[in-house]
Design an enzyme around this catalytic site. Structure first.
Site, PDB file in Angstrom:
ATOM      1  CG  HIS A  91      -0.376   0.130   2.526  1.00 17.89           C
ATOM      2  ND1 HIS A  91       0.410  -0.833   3.091  1.00 17.89           N
ATOM      3  CD2 HIS A  91      -0.442   1.137   3.435  1.00 17.89           C
ATOM      4  CE1 HIS A  91       0.795  -0.434   4.305  1.00 17.89           C
ATOM      5  NE2 HIS A  91       0.293   0.764   4.539  1.00 17.89           N
ATOM      6  CG  ASP A 132       0.788  -1.110   7.797  1.00 15.17           C
ATOM      7  OD1 ASP A 132       1.696  -1.927   8.059  1.00 15.17           O
ATOM      8  OD2 ASP A 132       0.987   0.118   7.712  1.00 15.17           O
ATOM      9  CG  HIS A 138       0.170   4.447   4.679  1.00  9.49           C
ATOM     10  ND1 HIS A 138      -0.545   3.756   5.621  1.00  9.49           N
ATOM     11  CD2 HIS A 138      -0.687   5.399   4.188  1.00  9.49           C
ATOM     12  CE1 HIS A 138      -1.776   4.252   5.704  1.00  9.49           C
ATOM     13  NE2 HIS A 138      -1.881   5.239   4.850  1.00  9.49           N
ATOM     14  CG  HIS A 196       4.249   0.173   4.184  1.00  3.93           C
ATOM     15  ND1 HIS A 196       4.081  -1.141   4.521  1.00  3.93           N
ATOM     16  CD2 HIS A 196       3.890   0.896   5.282  1.00  3.93           C
ATOM     17  CE1 HIS A 196       3.628  -1.222   5.779  1.00  3.93           C
ATOM     18  NE2 HIS A 196       3.495   0.006   6.246  1.00  3.93           N
ATOM     19  CG  HIS A 220      -3.902   0.319   6.825  1.00  7.04           C
ATOM     20  ND1 HIS A 220      -3.765   0.903   8.056  1.00  7.04           N
ATOM     21  CD2 HIS A 220      -2.778   0.629   6.132  1.00  7.04           C
ATOM     22  CE1 HIS A 220      -2.600   1.542   8.106  1.00  7.04           C
ATOM     23  NE2 HIS A 220      -1.993   1.397   6.951  1.00  7.04           N
TER      24      HIS A 220
END
Ligand SMILES: [Zn+2]
Length: 259
Positions: free
Chosen positions: A55, A131, A57, A60, A114
């Site tokens: 994902h 996550d 973020h 990451h 998330h």
């Protein structure tokens, strides 16, 4: 057989390093920082063949562009529904990918909640779930919805019991503290907490986990258990509909009152 090891990053992230002992090829999952990855690749003389992203973020994807610049042949796979730097291949639920150099095949599972486009990589009995599912916990709801995260977690809980779960953070000890608020009498939970404390006191990671252990101890997967429903209803102060509503109450309880 795939070899998987952790590259610790920031305070509590794990970047997973996948390698084939035969070919020497490797891939990393969710490189939020390029420096510890470059260090490990150099120390072990590894050639990076792929970068798998769960994902969007920053913790990451922060190292993706720099790794791609250093290893231009590395293929960057990431969720179709989110902005991922240097992405070569957009993946989504239902896709199957063969990781370049490693020869392993992963099914892509869409696991929003998330974030809106979060994906997980599942194959060879291994799950890389970013996550979404944590050891004894789950991610917060940022740009998805509680209903989505609940459905995604139920989907992961239905994977084979011996699936090895590689999540992206070392949050287990704190997660177990909350889990015990919810289910103080869960014997498997009490045993797990003792094991995790012991591991952490020696500086050892508490991940990967396995699906069977998560089903037995993770309150966010246990929303159909009478004890979990009762605890969530006590906190909410009213009866809750089974499933997503119990999940939402647990997630809010943890967000507001625990951490
Ligand atoms: Zn995240």
């Amino acid at each position: 057989m795939l070899d998987v090891s952790a590259i610790p990053a920031f305070d509590d992230n794990y970047i997973w390093l996948l390698r084939s002992p035969e070919s020497g090829a490797c891939a990393v999952v969710d490189p939020g920082d390029e420096d510890p990855v470059l260090e490990r690749l150099a120390a072990e003389r590894l050639d990076l063949g792929a970068i798998l992203v769960t994902h969007k973020h920053r913790d990451h994807v922060g190292g993706v562009a720099a790794l791609k610049a250093r290893f231009p042949r590395a293929r960057v796979l990431g969720p179709a529904g989110e902005p991922i730097p240097a992405r070569d291949e957009a993946v989504q639920d239902g896709d199957e990918v063969v990781v370049p150099g490693l020869g392993v095949r992963f099914a892509i599972l869409g696991v929003p909640g998330h974030t809106e486009g979060h994906v997980a990589y599942f194959g060879e009995g291994l799950l890389f779930c970013g996550d979404t599912l944590f050891a004894a916990g789950c991610g917060r709801v940022f740009s998805g919805t509680h209903e989505q995260l609940h459905a995604s977690l139920q989907r992961l809980a239905a994977l084979p019991a011996d699936t090895v779960v590689y999540c992206a953070h070392e949050y287990t000890e704190a997660n177990l503290g909350f889990a015990k608020w919810v289910e103080p009498d869960n014997v498997e939970l009490i045993c797990r907490e003792a094991e995790v404390r012991h591991a952490r006191s020696r500086g050892e990671p508490t991940v990967p986990s396995v699906i069977a252990l998560e089903r037995a101890t993770n309150p966010f997967l246990r929303v159909a258990e009478p004890a979990v429903i009762a605890a969530a209803e006590r906190w909410a102060g009213r009866p809750l509909q089974r499933g997503a509503e119990v999940f939402r109450a647990l997630r809010r309880w943890k967000d507001r009152d625990y951490d």
